[in-house]
Design a protein around this motif. Structure first.
Motif, short mmCIF file in Angstrom:
data_model
loop_
_atom_site.label_atom_id
_atom_site.label_comp_id
_atom_site.label_asym_id
_atom_site.label_seq_id
_atom_site.Cartn_x
_atom_site.Cartn_y
_atom_site.Cartn_z
N HIS A 130 -4.07 12.22 7.26
CA HIS A 130 -4.40 11.27 5.96
C HIS A 130 -5.15 11.67 4.99
O HIS A 130 -6.34 12.20 5.23
N ASP A 141 4.34 0.99 2.91
CA ASP A 141 4.63 0.00 4.21
C ASP A 141 5.74 -0.93 3.65
O ASP A 141 5.55 -1.80 2.83
N ARG A 194 1.05 21.63 12.50
CA ARG A 194 0.22 20.43 12.90
C ARG A 194 0.62 19.15 12.74
O ARG A 194 1.83 18.99 12.02
N GLY A 195 0.02 18.10 13.10
CA GLY A 195 0.48 16.94 12.57
C GLY A 195 -0.19 16.48 11.24
O GLY A 195 -0.85 17.23 10.64
N LEU A 196 0.35 15.44 10.96
CA LEU A 196 -0.10 14.88 9.39
C LEU A 196 -1.50 14.30 9.46
O LEU A 196 -1.82 13.75 10.27
N ASN A 224 0.76 -1.18 0.09
CA ASN A 224 0.08 0.17 0.01
C ASN A 224 0.80 1.38 0.06
O ASN A 224 1.92 0.99 0.58
N GLN A 255 0.31 17.98 5.71
CA GLN A 255 0.80 18.61 7.13
C GLN A 255 0.74 20.04 6.89
O GLN A 255 1.39 20.62 5.92
N LEU A 258 -5.24 6.64 0.57
CA LEU A 258 -4.59 5.29 0.25
C LEU A 258 -4.79 4.58 -0.81
O LEU A 258 -5.99 4.41 -1.09
N PHE A 298 3.27 14.47 2.01
CA PHE A 298 4.21 13.30 2.34
C PHE A 298 3.55 11.98 1.57
O PHE A 298 2.27 11.67 1.64
N GLN A 313 0.26 5.51 1.09
CA GLN A 313 -0.56 6.65 1.37
C GLN A 313 0.07 7.93 1.27
O GLN A 313 1.41 8.01 1.15
N LEU A 352 5.35 2.22 8.47
CA LEU A 352 5.28 3.11 7.43
C LEU A 352 6.62 3.85 7.43
O LEU A 352 6.98 4.41 8.46
N TYR A 376 -0.29 12.07 2.96
CA TYR A 376 -0.75 12.89 3.97
C TYR A 376 -0.54 14.26 3.50
O TYR A 376 0.69 14.42 2.92
N PHE A 411 8.12 7.36 5.66
CA PHE A 411 7.77 8.55 5.00
C PHE A 411 8.83 9.31 4.26
O PHE A 411 10.07 9.13 4.42
#
Lengths: 110, 115
Positions: A45, A92, A41-43, A31, A37, A48, A88, A33, A98, A35, A100
């Motif tokens: 999602h 996997d 702040r945080g990432l 997979n 940001q 996917l 980003f 993904q 994960l 993201y 990045f």
């Protein structure tokens, strides 16, 4: 270690234009993904895509995956000021983790 | 629904002091991850837990770093003693299951400055 690498590192576009960024990775994945940001702040999602999928859409986002080239792209259509952020990709690599990439910084000018 | 909650949001302390970062994952998520983000190294996975058990701590930089998850709703990352090179943004994330087939949900991070 960083599995995915985004290109370009930075992108500046006018509001309403499309933004395209790419992600390349080194090993086989199940997979991938994407993201976002925002500053301070945080990432968050975004989308996917599985290894047996070639394209996926979510609102103004379009993601493609080419497993033969080990690459993915994220297209943001009709960009808005609120799309200003770092983006980003994450892959996997060993089942439960994960990895990045370094990210693409997108600036949307009004 | 409440997301991942981290505290404090900012921490400034002097070299040599002990630092404790806290995280409350999303209820029902079985996996918890601690990351560190710097300009030089990007986003690095430090350690992750499954059902409160540490599974992989290979990303923990040194013995000065330790992480615990005493229950499903709380985790800590401790640095003792702290050094200026530990300055970074530390993120906690949680997910329903491990692997890349589920999104990870991130907190807003703790910005740590070691003077």
């Amino acid at each position: 270690s960083q599995q995915g690498e985004e290109d370009p590192q930075a992108l500046s576009i006018q509001e309403g234009e499309n933004a395209t960024m790419n992600c390349s990775y080194k090993t086989s994945i199940n997979n991938l993904q994407w993201y976002r940001q925002n500053s301070g702040r945080g990432l968050v999602h975004l989308i996917l895509i599985r290894s047996n999928e070639r394209e996926k859409h979510s609102g103004r986002l379009r993601v493609t995956l080419d497993t033969s080239k080990k690459s993915s792209s994220l297209l943001i259509t009709a960009s808005r000021a609120a799309d200003t952020a770092s983006y980003f990709c994450a892959t996997d690599e060993s089942g439960y983790k994960l990895s990045f990439g370094a990210g693409t910084t997108v600036t949307v000018r009004a | 629904d409440a997301g991942v909650i981290q505290s404090p949001r900012h921490e400034v302390t002097e070299m040599g002091q002990e630092v404790t970062l806290r995280c409350k994952p999303i209820s029902g998520h079985d996996y918890l991850f601690w990351y560190r983000q710097t300009m030089m190294r990007g986003l690095e996975l430090l350690i992750y837990f499954n059902n409160n058990v540490p599974i992989d701590d290979s990303g923990m930089p040194e013995d000065r770093f330790s992480a615990k998850m005493p229950n499903a709703s709380f985790s800590t990352l401790k640095i003792q003693p702290s050094e200026p090179r530990d300055s970074a943004v530390y993120f906690c994330a949680s997910s329903l299951v491990g692997g890349g087939n589920q999104p990870q949900h991130f907190g807003d991070g703790t910005r740590l400055s070691i003077l």
